[in-house]
Structure formats: structure tokens, C-alpha cells
Design a protein around this motif. Structure first.
Motif, mmCIF file in Angstrom:
data_model
loop_
_atom_site.group_PDB
_atom_site.id
_atom_site.type_symbol
_atom_site.label_atom_id
_atom_site.label_comp_id
_atom_site.label_asym_id
_atom_site.label_seq_id
_atom_site.Cartn_x
_atom_site.Cartn_y
_atom_site.Cartn_z
ATOM 1 N N GLU A 380 0.825 -1.204 0.000
ATOM 2 C CA GLU A 380 0.000 0.000 0.000
ATOM 3 C C GLU A 380 0.860 1.256 0.000
ATOM 4 N N SER A 381 1.957 1.227 0.740
ATOM 5 C CA SER A 381 2.835 2.406 0.762
ATOM 6 C C SER A 381 3.515 2.607 -0.592
ATOM 7 N N ILE A 382 3.849 1.508 -1.266
ATOM 8 C CA ILE A 382 4.468 1.610 -2.598
ATOM 9 C C ILE A 382 3.486 2.208 -3.585
ATOM 10 N N MET A 383 2.231 1.720 -3.581
ATOM 11 C CA MET A 383 1.233 2.245 -4.524
ATOM 12 C C MET A 383 0.902 3.701 -4.229
ATOM 13 N N ALA A 384 0.964 4.087 -2.937
ATOM 14 C CA ALA A 384 0.726 5.487 -2.599
ATOM 15 C C ALA A 384 1.867 6.372 -3.095
ATOM 16 N N ALA A 385 3.097 5.854 -3.045
ATOM 17 C CA ALA A 385 4.254 6.633 -3.490
ATOM 18 C C ALA A 385 4.347 6.684 -5.004
ATOM 19 N N GLN A 386 4.004 5.566 -5.676
ATOM 20 C CA GLN A 386 4.088 5.485 -7.139
ATOM 21 C C GLN A 386 2.753 5.912 -7.740
ATOM 22 N N VAL A 387 2.500 7.216 -7.723
ATOM 23 C CA VAL A 387 1.219 7.726 -8.198
ATOM 24 C C VAL A 387 1.070 7.517 -9.702
ATOM 25 N N GLU A 388 2.132 7.785 -10.459
ATOM 26 C CA GLU A 388 2.102 7.623 -11.907
ATOM 27 C C GLU A 388 2.263 6.150 -12.279
ATOM 28 N N PRO A 389 1.704 5.730 -13.421
ATOM 29 C CA PRO A 389 1.888 4.334 -13.857
ATOM 30 C C PRO A 389 3.367 3.987 -14.010
ATOM 31 N N SER A 390 3.752 2.849 -13.492
ATOM 32 C CA SER A 390 5.135 2.379 -13.592
ATOM 33 C C SER A 390 5.147 0.879 -13.390
ATOM 34 N N LEU A 391 6.233 0.229 -13.794
ATOM 35 C CA LEU A 391 6.336 -1.217 -13.611
ATOM 36 C C LEU A 391 6.301 -1.582 -12.132
ATOM 37 N N ILE A 392 6.883 -0.730 -11.283
ATOM 38 C CA ILE A 392 6.867 -1.004 -9.848
ATOM 39 C C ILE A 392 5.426 -0.981 -9.329
ATOM 40 N N ARG A 393 4.666 0.033 -9.738
ATOM 41 C CA ARG A 393 3.272 0.112 -9.302
ATOM 42 C C ARG A 393 2.470 -1.072 -9.837
ATOM 43 N N TYR A 394 2.686 -1.435 -11.108
ATOM 44 C CA TYR A 394 1.962 -2.570 -11.681
ATOM 45 C C TYR A 394 2.250 -3.848 -10.907
ATOM 46 N N ASP A 395 3.514 -4.042 -10.540
ATOM 47 C CA ASP A 395 3.881 -5.237 -9.774
ATOM 48 C C ASP A 395 3.164 -5.241 -8.427
ATOM 49 N N ALA A 396 3.175 -4.086 -7.761
ATOM 50 C CA ALA A 396 2.514 -3.989 -6.458
ATOM 51 C C ALA A 396 1.010 -4.240 -6.584
ATOM 52 N N GLU A 397 0.399 -3.736 -7.654
ATOM 53 C CA GLU A 397 -1.035 -3.957 -7.867
ATOM 54 C C GLU A 397 -1.346 -5.436 -8.080
ATOM 55 N N SER A 398 -0.498 -6.124 -8.864
ATOM 56 C CA SER A 398 -0.745 -7.547 -9.138
ATOM 57 C C SER A 398 -0.646 -8.376 -7.866
ATOM 58 N N ILE A 399 0.362 -8.074 -7.035
ATOM 59 C CA ILE A 399 0.515 -8.831 -5.789
ATOM 60 C C ILE A 399 -0.643 -8.524 -4.855
ATOM 61 N N SER A 400 -1.001 -7.246 -4.765
ATOM 62 C CA SER A 400 -2.127 -6.861 -3.900
ATOM 63 C C SER A 400 -3.425 -7.517 -4.352
ATOM 64 N N ALA A 401 -3.565 -7.699 -5.683
ATOM 65 C CA ALA A 401 -4.786 -8.311 -6.202
ATOM 66 C C ALA A 401 -4.960 -9.743 -5.719
ATOM 67 N N MET A 402 -3.864 -10.448 -5.448
ATOM 68 C CA MET A 402 -3.953 -11.830 -4.980
ATOM 69 C C MET A 402 -4.138 -11.936 -3.476
ATOM 70 N N LEU A 403 -3.878 -10.845 -2.739
ATOM 71 C CA LEU A 403 -3.936 -10.931 -1.281
ATOM 72 C C LEU A 403 -5.316 -11.307 -0.739
ATOM 73 N N PRO A 404 -6.434 -10.820 -1.305
ATOM 74 C CA PRO A 404 -7.723 -11.280 -0.771
ATOM 75 C C PRO A 404 -7.865 -12.798 -0.809
ATOM 76 N N ALA A 405 -7.386 -13.425 -1.873
ATOM 77 C CA ALA A 405 -7.462 -14.887 -1.965
ATOM 78 C C ALA A 405 -6.524 -15.550 -0.974
ATOM 79 N N VAL A 406 -5.307 -15.018 -0.860
ATOM 80 C CA VAL A 406 -4.281 -15.649 -0.028
ATOM 81 C C VAL A 406 -4.572 -15.466 1.454
ATOM 82 N N THR A 407 -5.028 -14.276 1.841
ATOM 83 C CA THR A 407 -5.214 -13.991 3.263
ATOM 84 C C THR A 407 -6.608 -14.331 3.767
ATOM 85 N N ASP A 408 -7.636 -14.103 2.922
ATOM 86 C CA ASP A 408 -9.013 -14.285 3.378
ATOM 87 C C ASP A 408 -9.740 -15.435 2.689
#
Length: 967
Positions: A380-408
Motif C-alpha cells: 500500500e505504501s508503494i502504490m501510494a508513493a508510485q502515483v504515476e503508472p510504472s512497472l513497480i506500481r503494476y507489480d505492487a497492484e498484481s501482488i495486492s490483487a492476490m492478497l484477498p485470496a491468499v489472506t481471506d
């Protein structure tokens, strides 16, 4: 007599022309051809003029020339490519075909020398230095507009382009006017001729070429053509300039999915030069990571970290350390990864891109080790810092997208977020593969098999080893759930083997947890226990995403299937006591196991109470796959769920993954304790009204399930009839023959003629009775039934199966095909597609393909093959009509696997490729078509196939983005 390329510039004079006139007067026919523009009335009347357009070859003429000159060696695909590249000019087509035959698709060697010589001669016809400069720029850019050339050369390029096109037939130029009335010319040079032109011009005009390289490469970069920019920079031969280009644009090039190109070019660079550009060396490490060469990547990243730390470059050191952490994680060397991650100090204040990249690597490691709370905070802190589209933000979004399945255990939420990730074409190739693979995994857990399969197949088609190791087991689960149990277990085993071979032991153990569940669902309980125990042993060394507790639960479930309830509790209860956090998916698995223990011990109320806590999770559909696999292994579970949640609350996608033989076992198991109304409702939902009615009419006796497609196999209830139980081969064939008649009576004399044609009637009759007895013994096993065998009938000199007790995949094929056609005629495309796709799941291969020499089978085998292929073509067309070419292609490919010599199937596949924008795959399909037709039938592709191929050649390779039916 033909005089080619006579340059006529107004008057015709000289001895040669006089000689030609004399020949014409003497009766010779003189034909003049030229590539230049000329006025035909200037020709002598007795000369015949063939203009530029009349001179060009058609594709059919090029194919005929190639066949006459080279036979089938060039292939239709090669001829078509050469014809298109050369603009139909005969001499160039001839040279290009010769070079292709000798050297392959790239121009080098003898063929390239011939064409380079032609280019050398042709360029001398350009009359001004401006024309040559424009030609150099056009060769470097490859394709674009005259404004691009003006930006590179500083001159007006339109008229030069027209003159260039007259001299070089493979240069195409189109002129149009823009909105303000100014003309603009677009040009294109085929890929294989760009390098030839550039080589010639570099040799002839080096002083004119080199000043253009830098500005051209920057223009290409601004247009996103990073691969071509690399080639242009390398053309100058200045290694330092090339490394500076990578230093400035390396990450853009890597994001353009060119890791192999980066690796190949950097291998040619001298180490002394590379050491002056440590950021390029780190880019190399990144490219090696993307191509699965992890050890090489780690070595280079560590070297850069040392160099950067010595030079005091904190940003570069952080980037290098991030790659080290990520590669060590992928190598399962987590202790080293944790040590490397501990050196990354959390930044204070405003963060740099390098700091976010390092934190992202730490977040990935935290997810792998199960520390989801800290991982989520970092992401969440990475996505907040990477406001503009970037590979780092995309990576963070993809991992975050799987967290609901993995954690809940919330796969529904992950599917929604991952769909957005996969629909973003600006992500890197590695990011898209991971997002699509995780999307397919989540769809599988929800039981959305028809959506999961095309996604996972697309991921596996990339051929990347890491993706195959991670996601081939997912395909195995999909295949198993669809009823292809053997294929599913084979895919699962191959995925585990690849994971272990690549050193990914944790991922291999994760897949073994799923393998244990499938093996138990398929009745192989001992093998299931072994697989679960092996997974648990490895995950005790290092847990991976909390899969150690799932491995322990799988050991418990297999022990329960073996009848050891006390051992089951000993394994499962400590897991429950440790807790599952918020993961309802894992908690529900434990609840199913312990509820079945309660029921086995007579505590029905405790079992219901235990399951009732998970009512909302069951209804959400997040555990459809695991619940279906447990229902297939434990016949009492569905009745227990119906009692707890109500029959209507059981998700339909769960019930669809329970095959009829398992469904009947469940109905028999729960008939005594389930309310009669609920029992009938459950039966109707599991089997359908008609099949459930038949089940009731035979008083629940076990059905004999017969599989004929792909080879004869059958089971009676829970018992598989083994080959050795038939005793007589003719007994097996007799039963198969009766099954193919689908309940219709067969005269005994007809059976004699088909099975014993060479014997007299009395001996055939004796053999028949022996085979009939052996057949009944195989069907009944050790059991007996009042009135004899309930599966076959032999009376009044006529034989048949009893259709109420024998179900075959032939019945399912016929019924599903009829339903598909009825829906199709009624205009219900959705139902028709669903039915046709069910046919694909039923048809495991040719009818009784393990008995190829039984003459009576051949007409039936051919008929069902024809019906299946027709069904696949029809569902493909329906899907194309609904703008779903990727899914359509799956069914066409399935049909091609059955009959590789039907040209209409390849034509259908080409149409799917065209609709999906898959140029490279389409070319490969055309080559396969041509090879099959040529080698097996001695034929060339038809005009319709060639026309499709011509359409493909002008395509750009831009695979479409698909939402896989989730919007």
C-alpha cells in the motif's frame, strides 16, 4: 526477344535500337520492360511495351515459379513472404527464394550477397545526395511517414520517396493529404530488407549514415520501437554508444518484452566496457531473471551491488539488492533472501524509485513466507508513493490483487482485481504472465472451469519454464475437475517434476498438496497420503504461503478416507487450534474434515454445527473446487452439506464438478438420513431430472459407467473393472458392441458374424456363450443380484445392454450434441456454446482407439470423429460471432489434434488468429497446415488458405486483451 530495364528518356537512338528495329521488321517480337515511368507513345510501333504493373508476379505465379525451380523445398509460406517483401518483382523474388532456401529467413550468405549487389547497383540510379540521405533514414526507421524522415534528415522527403519507390520495388509509398491540405507520404520496407539496405548504405555512404544513427534511435524510442532502436544503435559499431543507449533507455526496452535481445547483445560486449556502465550490467541481471537464468542473474546483481556500494551510489545499490532478494526468493533460498532484505533500511521521508523497488522485493518475500500484514502495508505504501503508472506500481497492484485470496480465501475479490491487471497491455511480459496465471488459479477455486482453461493455456503457451512449473498443475486441476482425471494427474505430475528440476522445491510441495486432493478424489487414497506426507515434510523445512497447514489437513483427509478417524483428529485439530487468521478457505477445509469425523463417530449434530459456521463462505462460491473434490472422495459430505445449508444453497458450480458416478454414491450414502424431499431435490440438482428418475427406478443400484472415447474402460459403482477380469478378449468386445447400440437389441446371429466371422455357426454359438458368461462375471465382480446380471439381457435370441443401469460417454455425447443443435436452431447461443463445450470434455479421443483393428468399430469411429470435429467448428464460429477468438481457438486446436489433415480446421484456426491479432501464431499454424498437406496428402494449400495467409502477412502481431468473460 525481351529487352529488360531499357531506360527510355525521350528518344530512342543507337546501334542497339537499330538492331532491335531490324529484328522486329524481320518477324521477331520485341518486348520492352522497365521499372521506370515512361510515355508509351515514344516507343517504335513495332515494339511491345510491358509496363511496371504488368511485369509484376502474382502470388500464384510466384508459387508456380518456386514449385518449378525448387519443388516443395521453399514452402508456400516462404514463397508468400518473399513475394510480399519484393513487391512481386520477379528478379528479387528469385533471389530472395534462393537465399531463403540456402540460409533461412534472415538475409545473409550467398543470397544476401546477391541482393546486396542488386541494391548496390540500384541505388546508383538515385540522382541526388538528398535521395540517398532519405533512403538511409528510411532504411533505419523501416516504416513511418515523411515527417519522420524530415525530422531525421532535415529535408523534405516526399519527392525523394517517390523516386526511391521507382528504383526499389520492395519500398511501398502511399501519399495522402491531411486536414489542412498538406501531403504526407507513408512508407514501409519489409523487415528482412532493412538490414540489407543499411549494410549497403553503411559501406557506400558511411559519412552520411553515422550522423543519422543517434537521432533515428531517439525517434524510434519515442515511437516505442525499442527493438529496432537497438538494431540502429548497434549498426554504428560503437560499443560505448550502444551501452550509453542501454543506460538511458534500458528499462523501457526491458518493459517492451525484449529480455532475450538484451542478453544476446550484451554477451557480445567487452567486459572492460561493461564495467564502466554498472547500471547496464544490472539491466542484464534483470533480463536474465526474466529469462529464468536465475543463478547468472544473481551473480551479476551481486557484482553490481559491490560496485555501487564502493562508489557510494545508494540508488544503484538498492536496485541491485532488490534483484538479489527477488532471485533468492525464486530459488527458494529464503534464509539468504531474508538476510539480503534485512540490509534494505526502511526509508524516511520522500522515497526514491530505487527504494520502492527494494521494498517491493521485500514485500514479495513477505508474501512467500506468510507475513501478509507487513506485506500489505508495504504494498500500500508503494502504490501510494508510485502515483504515476510504472512497472513497480503494476507489480505492487498484481501482488495486492492476490492478497484477498491468499489472506481471506476471497477468490471472487481477487478475480475482479486480477482481471483489471491482465487488461493492462503496458505491463511487462513477466507481470502479465503472473497476473494471468493467478487469475486462472482463482477462477479454478471458484469452479469457473470454462473461464480458467483458456487463460491458463495461454500462459503455458509462452513456454517459459517458471510459468510452466507454477501453472501446469493449475491446468491439471482444471482437467481433473472437467472429468479428464488421467490427463489432469499427468499435467500435475509434470508440473511438479519441472518445479523440482528448477530448484523450486517450495512450489513443488505446494502443488503436491493439490495432487493429494486429486488423487483421493480419484480413489487413489494410498497415493494421496504419500503425496500429502511428502508435501508436509518439505514445508516443515520452510513454509510457503501457509501451505504447511494445508498439507497437514490433506494428510488428515487421506487418513480419514482410509478409515482412521483418531489419526485424522490428531493431524487436523492442532491445525485448527493454531488458527487460520482470516482465511476462511483454509478454515472451511478443516471444518469439512472434522465434520466428517464427527459423523463417522455418530455425532451428527456436532457435524452440522461445525459446518454451519461456514454457511456464508460456502454460498460465496470461494471454495467450490475444494468442496467438489472432497465430495468426490467422501460420499457422505454432500448429504451433510444439504442438511446443514439446505439443498438450494449448494452452489451450482460445485455440483457440476461432481461426476454422475460420484453423485450416485453420495445419493446412496445420504438416502437414509436426509429428508426425502431434500434427497429428491439434491438428486435432481446433481443428476438432472431424467437421470435422477432412472436412478430411482433402478432402486439406486450402482450404474455401470462405460467410457469408449479414447479407449474402452468401465466402472461399476466404486469398482473399476480391470482388463484381466474379462478373461476373454471377445467378452470385452461383446460388451463394447452392445454399448455402442445404446440399448437396441442385436440378433445373436449378427454378433456371430461380427465377432467370429470365420467360424461355422455351431462353434460361433459355443464361443458366444463362453464370452457371455465371462462378460457377466467381469461386470458383477464378487457380487450377485437377484435375477442375474442387471446390466445385460439375452432373451429371445437377442442381446442388449439394460439402458437403465448402463451409462456410456456415447450416450452423453449424443444427448449433449442433440441439446447443442436444438439450442443452436433456437438461437440460444449461450446454451449452444455450453453444450458444445461439454462435448469437448466428453470426447477423450477416437472411439475405442486402443482397438484399432476391430472392423465393426471403424464406421462408428469415423462417424463420431466427424460429428466431434463439426461440433468444434460450430462452437468456434459461435464464439467468433461473440468476439471471443481465443476461446474459439482452443476448440479448433482440439479438433486439429483429432484430424491433422483437414484443411478446413486450419482455415478456422487462421480466422481465430486473425481475430485475436496473433500474427506469429497464425504463421506457425499455416506452416503446420502446409506440412501436413504436403507430407501426408501430397497437396498444396488451397486458394482459400493462401488468401487467409495473405491477410495474415499484412497484420501486426498485437494479441488482443481479453477479460475472459468476467465483465
Amino acid at each position: 526477344m525481351v529487352v529488360e530495364d531499357v531506360l527510355l528518356d525521350g528518344t530512342i537512338e543507337g546501334d542497339a535500337v537499330t538492331c532491335l528495329r531490324n529484328l522486329a521488321r524481320a518477324g521477331s517480337a520485341v518486348f520492352v520492360t522497365t521499372r521506370t515511368k515512361l510515355v508509351t507513345h515514344r516507343l517504335p510501333r513495332d515494339f511491345n511495351f510491358v509496363g511496371p504493373h504488368e511485369l509484376l508476379m502474382t502470388l500464384e505465379e510466384a508459387l508456380a515459379y518456386a514449385a518449378m525451380e525448387y519443388g516443395s523445398q521453399c514452402g508456400a509460406e516462404g514463397v508468400a513472404a518473399a513475394w510480399e517483401a519484393c513487391g512481386g518483382h520477379p528478379a528479387l523474388v528469385a533471389m530472395s527464394l534462393r537465399q531463403r532456401l540456402m540460409s533461412g529467413p534472415r538475409l545473409h550468405g550467398v543470397g544476401a550477397n546477391a541482393i546486396e549487389q542488386w541494391v548496390t547497383d540500384a541505388q546508383s540510379q538515385l540522382r541526388t545526395s538528398t535521395d540517398r540521405t532519405v533512403l538511409i533514414a528510411a532504411a533505419l526507421v523501416g516504416e513511418g511517414c515523411s515527417n519522420d524522415l524530415r525530422a531525421i534528415t532535415g529535408v523534405v522527403a516526399e519527392s525523394s520517396l517517390d523516386r526511391i519507390a521507382e528504383v526499389f520495388p520492395f519500398v511501398t509509398v502511399e501519399t495522402s493529404s491531411n486536414l489542412i491540405g498538406c501531403s504526407d507520404s507513408r512508407f514501409a520496407i519489409p523487415t528482412e530488407y532493412r538490414q540489407v539496405l543499411a549494410n549497403v548504405l553503411e559501406r557506400l555512404c558511411p559519412d552520411e549514415l553515422k550522423p543519422l544513427l543517434s537521432v533515428t534511435s531517439e525517434l524510434l524510442v519515442s515511437n516505442g520501437e525499442h527493438g529496432r532502436a537497438l538494431e540502429v544503435v548497434a549498426l554504428g559499431g560503437d560499443e560505448c554508444s550502444f551501452l550509453r543507449h542501454l543506460d538511458n533507455h534500458g528499462h523501457e526496452i526491458l518493459a517492451s518484452r525484449l529480455p532475450r535481445e538484451i542478453d544476446a547483445r550484451l554477451r557480445r560486449c567487452r567486459l572492460t566496457n561493461l564495467m564502466q556502465y554498472p547500471s547496464v550490467l544490472l539491466l542484464w541481471a534483470d533480463a536474465l531473471r526474466d529469462t529464468d537464468r536465475l543463478e547468472d542473474s544473481l551473480a551479476k546483481a551481486r557484482a553490481v551491488h559491490t560496485i555501487a556500494a564502493h562508489a557510494g551510489d545508494r540508488g544503484l545499490a538498492l536496485r541491485a539488492q532488490a534483484i538479489c532478494v527477488d532471485v533468492l526468493r525464486q530459488l527458494n533460498r529464503w534464509v539468504e533472501a531474508a538476510e539480503a532484505a534485512s540490509e534494505i533500511q526502511p526509508p524516511t521521508g520522500r522515497r526514491t524509485v530505487e527504494e520502492d523497488q527494494a521494498l517491493l522485493a521485500c514485500a514479495k518475500l513477505l508474501v512467500a513466507t506468510g507475513d501478509y500484514t507487513h506485506a500489505r502495508a508495504l504494498l500500500e505504501s508503494i502504490m501510494a508513493a508510485q502515483v504515476e503508472p510504472s512497472l513497480i506500481r503494476y507489480d505492487a497492484e498484481s501482488i495486492s490483487a492476490m492478497l484477498p485470496a491468499v489472506t481471506d480465501g476471497d477468490f471472487v475479490a481477487s478475480v475482479a482485481r486480477l482481471t483489471l491487471c491482465t487488461n493492462n497491455p503496458t505491463r511487462s511480459a513477466v507481470q502479465l504472465l503472473a497476473a494471468k496465471g493467478n487469475l486462472a488459479t482463482s477462477l479454478l477455486e471458484m469452479g469457473r472451469l470454462s473461464r480458467a482453461k483458456p487463460v491458463i493455456v495461454q500462459v503455458l503457451e509462452t513456454g517459459v519454464d517458471v510459468s510452466i512449473a507454477h501453472f501446469l498443475p493449475v491446468l491439471g486441476c482444471v482437467e481433473f475437475a472437467e472429468g479428464q482425471e488421467h490427463e489432469g494427474l499427468s499435467s500435475m505430475a509434470e508440473g511438479i517434476r519441472k518445479a523440482l528440476a528448477s530448484g523450486a522445491e517450495a512450489e513443488g510441495a505446494q502443488s503436491r498438496v493439490y495432487e493429494a486432493m486429486l488423487l483421493r478424489a480419484g480413489g487413489r487414497v494410498e497415493d494421496s497420503l504419500t503425496s500429502a506426507e511428502r508435501a508436509y515434510e518439505r514445508l516443515c523445512v520452510q513454509d510457503f504461503m501457509d501451505f504447511r497447514r494445508l498439507a497437514a489437513l490433506e494428510v488428515a483427509a487421506s487418513l480419514l478416507a482410509l478409515g482412521d478417524a483418531s489419526a485424522t483428529r490428531a493431524w487436523a485439530e492442532p491445525v485448527v487450534e493454531d488458527g487460520f487468521g482470516e482465511n476462511l478457505h483454509h478454515a472451511f477445509r478443516a471444518a469439512m474434515i472434522l465434520a466428517l469425523c464427527d459423523q463417522a463417530e455418530g455425532n451428527e449434530q456436532d457435524a452440522v454445527f461445525r459446518l454451519a459456521e461456514h454457511a456464508s463462505h460456502l454460498r460465496s462460491g470461494n471454495s467450490n473446487f475444494q468442496a467438489a473434490m472432497y465430495a468426490r472422495a467422501f460420499p457422505n459430505l454432500l448429504g451433510l452439506m444439504a442438511t446443514t445449508f439446505g439443498v438450494g444453497a449448494l452452489p451450482i458450480h460445485l455440483l457440476r464438478m461432481v461426476p454422475s458416478k460420484n453423485a450416485e454414491r453420495s445419493l446412496r450414502a445420504c438416502r437414509e438420513y436426509l429428508d426425502p424431499v431434500d434427497w429428491q431435490a439434491l438428486g435432481a440438482r446433481l443428476l438432472g431430472e431424467s437421470q435422477f428418475t432412472a436412478f430411482v427406478e433402478r432402486d439406486g443400484r450402482p450404474i455401470c459407467h462405460v467410457r469408449l472415447f479414447g479407449g474402452l474402460s468401465l466402472s461399476v459403482g466404486d469398482r473399476t473393472v480391470l482388463d484381466r477380469e474379462w478373461k476373454k478378449r471377445k467378452a470385452r468386445m461383446l460388451f463394447a458392441m452392445l454399448v455402442t447400440r445404446r440399448g437396441q437389441e442385436v440378433a445373436r446371429e449378427q454378433i456371430f458374424d461380427l465377432l467370429w466371422p470365420e467360424l461355422p455357426s455351431d462353434r460361433a454359438k459355443n464361443n458366444f456363450y463362453v464370452a457371455w458368461s465371462a462378460m457377466k462375471a467381469a461386470l458383477m465382480g464378487q457380487t450377485s443380484a437377484p435375477g442375474g446380471c442387471p446390466y445385460v439381457d439375452n432373451s429371445s435370441a437377442r442381446c442388449r445392454i439394460v439402458p437403465e443401469t448402463v451409462r456410456s460417454d456415447l450416450d452423453e455425447f449424443e444427448e449433449t450434441l442433440r441439446a447443442a443443435r436444438d439450442a443452436d436452431v433456437a438461437g440460444n447461443a449461450a446454451l449452444a456454446i455450453e453444450s458444445y463445450e461439454r462435448i469437448a470434455a466428453v470426447y477423450h479421443g477416437d472411439l475405442m482407439e486402443s482397438d484399432p483393428y476391430e472392423d465393426w468399430v471403424v464406421p462408428l469411429r469415423d462417424r463420431y470423429r466427424f460429428e466431434f470435429i463439426g461440433a468444434m467448428l460450430r462452437v468456434a464460429q459461435l464464439l467468433l460471432d461473440r468476439d471471443d477468438p481465443c476461446r474459439a481457438l482452443l476448440h479448433v486446436r482440439r479438433a486439429i489434434q483429432i484430424d491433422r489433415q483437414r484443411e478446413d480446421l486450419y482455415q478456422a484456426a487462421l480466422r481465430c488468429h486473425i481475430a485475436a491479432g496473433q500474427r506469429s501464431a497464425a504463421v506457425e499454424t499455416f506452416i503446420n497446415c502446409r506440412t501436413q498437406l504436403s507430407e501426408e496428402l501430397g497437396l498444396d494449400p488451397s486458394a482459400e488458405t493462401i488468401a487467409l495467409y495473405q491477410q495474415i502477412l499484412v497484420m501486426e502481431d498485437r494479441p488482443r486483451i481479453d477479460d475472459y468473460g468476467l465483465t
